[in-house]
Write a protein that holds these residues in place. Sequence first.
Motif, short mmCIF file in Angstrom:
data_model
loop_
_atom_site.label_atom_id
_atom_site.label_comp_id
_atom_site.label_asym_id
_atom_site.label_seq_id
_atom_site.Cartn_x
_atom_site.Cartn_y
_atom_site.Cartn_z
N VAL A 299 66.12 52.94 15.34
CA VAL A 299 66.46 53.75 14.17
C VAL A 299 66.85 52.88 12.97
O VAL A 299 66.50 53.19 11.83
CB VAL A 299 67.62 54.71 14.50
N PHE A 300 67.55 51.76 13.25
CA PHE A 300 68.08 50.92 12.18
C PHE A 300 67.44 49.53 12.24
O PHE A 300 67.57 48.83 13.25
CB PHE A 300 69.61 50.79 12.31
N ALA A 301 66.77 49.16 11.17
CA ALA A 301 66.17 47.83 11.10
C ALA A 301 67.27 46.77 11.12
O ALA A 301 68.26 46.89 10.40
CB ALA A 301 65.33 47.69 9.84
N ASP A 302 67.08 45.74 11.95
CA ASP A 302 68.06 44.65 12.04
C ASP A 302 69.48 45.24 12.16
O ASP A 302 70.35 45.01 11.32
CB ASP A 302 67.97 43.76 10.80
N TYR B 242 70.39 56.14 20.41
CA TYR B 242 70.61 57.06 19.29
C TYR B 242 70.02 58.44 19.57
O TYR B 242 70.70 59.46 19.40
CB TYR B 242 69.99 56.46 18.03
N LYS B 243 68.76 58.49 19.96
CA LYS B 243 68.08 59.76 20.17
C LYS B 243 68.82 60.62 21.18
O LYS B 243 69.06 61.82 20.95
CB LYS B 243 66.65 59.52 20.63
N ASN C 257 69.85 55.38 6.30
CA ASN C 257 71.04 55.15 7.12
C ASN C 257 71.54 56.46 7.73
O ASN C 257 72.59 56.98 7.36
CB ASN C 257 72.14 54.51 6.26
N PRO C 258 70.81 57.00 8.72
CA PRO C 258 71.22 58.26 9.35
C PRO C 258 72.28 58.05 10.44
O PRO C 258 72.14 58.56 11.57
CB PRO C 258 69.91 58.79 9.92
#
Length: 423
Positions: A342-345, A65-66, A356-357
Motif C-alpha cells: 500500500v505504501f511505497a518505501d 493492511y488489506k 497516504n491511506p
Amino acid sequence: MSAPVETEPQAASPQCPAHRSGDLFPLPGSSYRGPAPRYQELREQEPVVRVRTEGGVDAWLVTRYKDVRELSADPRLSRARACGPGAPRVGGTMHTTPEMIISLDSPEHSRLRKLVAGAFTLRRVERMRQGVQQVADQLLDDMQGRQGPVDLVQQLAVPLPLTVIGELLGVPAQDLRDFEKWARAFATVDDRAGGEESLQGLAKLSEYIVGLVADKRAAPADDMLSELIAARDNDDRLSEEELVTFGFTLIGAGFDTTANQLANSVLALLADHPGQWRWLAEDHSRIPRAVDELLRHVNLFATDTTGFPRIAAEDIEVGGVTIPKGDAVLLSLASANRDPAVFADPDRLDLDRARNPHISFGHGVHHCLGKHLGRMELEIALEGLLRRFPDLRLAVPESELPWHTGEINHTLTSLPVTWGEQA
C-alpha cells in the motif's frame, strides 16, 4: 521541492522462531520509531498467525493492511464479547469497561454513536480552530519566554489537548488544574504499581463528571457536554451513565493519545530527521500532509495493535486462514501502516507522501470519532513550534529521555528541547 530523504534507523531483528505458534505477544522490539521488526516477516510469510499472549491465552495476530482494514469493519468480530464477563484476558492490551462506546457492538454502538457523532463533525471542529489556536499560542508564548531548555511534554504536548478537552466538556477555568491532575493519573497505566494511581484518578474524575453533568443539565452552556445532554434521536437520548462514561472516553482518547502523538512526532523529527524539520519550517503549507505521514509512520501503540482485542462471533476466513468462533483477534495498525503493498518505501518518513491511506484512526464503525480534532491540534501545535522555533533541537541525548513503562502507548515522561544559542 520534495522533502529530503533520510535513512530511517533500523532496530536489530530479533531471533524469533518462524513456526506457527512460536511468538509471544506483544512482540519484542517495538518503539515509537516503528513496529517490531518481526512484523515484516509475518506480513510476508504468515499474515494471520496464532500467537501466545502475556495473558496466557492464544490470539490471532493480523498484520497486512488489506486484512486489518477489512476485519476492522467486519461485524463478525465483536468488541463486546472481548469486554464482557469471562472474556479472555489478552495481556498487553487495554481493557475497557462494557458500557464504553469502544466496547459496544451494534445496535447499541450505532445508537450511541448516532447520538454523539454530531459533536465531532468536521464543521463543528473547524469552529473550534480559533479557540485551539489561542490555547496553543498562550502555551508557546510561555515557552518562548522561558528561553529554553524546556520540557515539551509538560509545556505543550500535555496541556494543549487537556485544556481543549476541558473546554469541550465545559470544565470551569478554576477547576482545570485539578481536572488535569486527575485526567493524567486516569490515563496513566502502570502495571508495576497495580494501577492504584489510575484508579484514584478514575474515582476523582467520576465524582467530578457526575457533578458536572448535573450542573450542565441545570444550566446548559455552549460546550460539548451540554450539547450531548440535549442530543436526542426521536425520543432517545443519552442516559446519565452514558454521559459520564462518554466523558471518560473523551478524556482517555482525546487527550492522552494526542499528547503522545505530538511528543513522539517531534522527537522523531528532531532525533532522526532534523533536515525534514527545517524543510517544514521553510513552508508551513506542507504541515497537513506531514501530519498525516507522522500519524502513519510514528508508532503510538506499545503493542503495535489498536490495544483493543476482538472476539470472532463466528468462523471467519481471512488471509487463507480460518479463525474459529470464540477466538481472540488482534489487529496490528502499526504493521498495516508499514505494508509495502500500500505504501511505497513504507519504512521511510516521507513528509511529502501524496497517497497516504493510513489507518491510524482505525476503520469501520469504531474509527476514531475525534480524528478531526486530533489532526487539527497536531497541525496547530507543529505550526506554532516551526514558526517560533525553526532551530528547535533536543536538549539532552536521546538515550537519556525517560519513557513511562507499563503504558498502552509509547509515552515520554519528558522531552527537553532548546533553541537559539543555548547549549
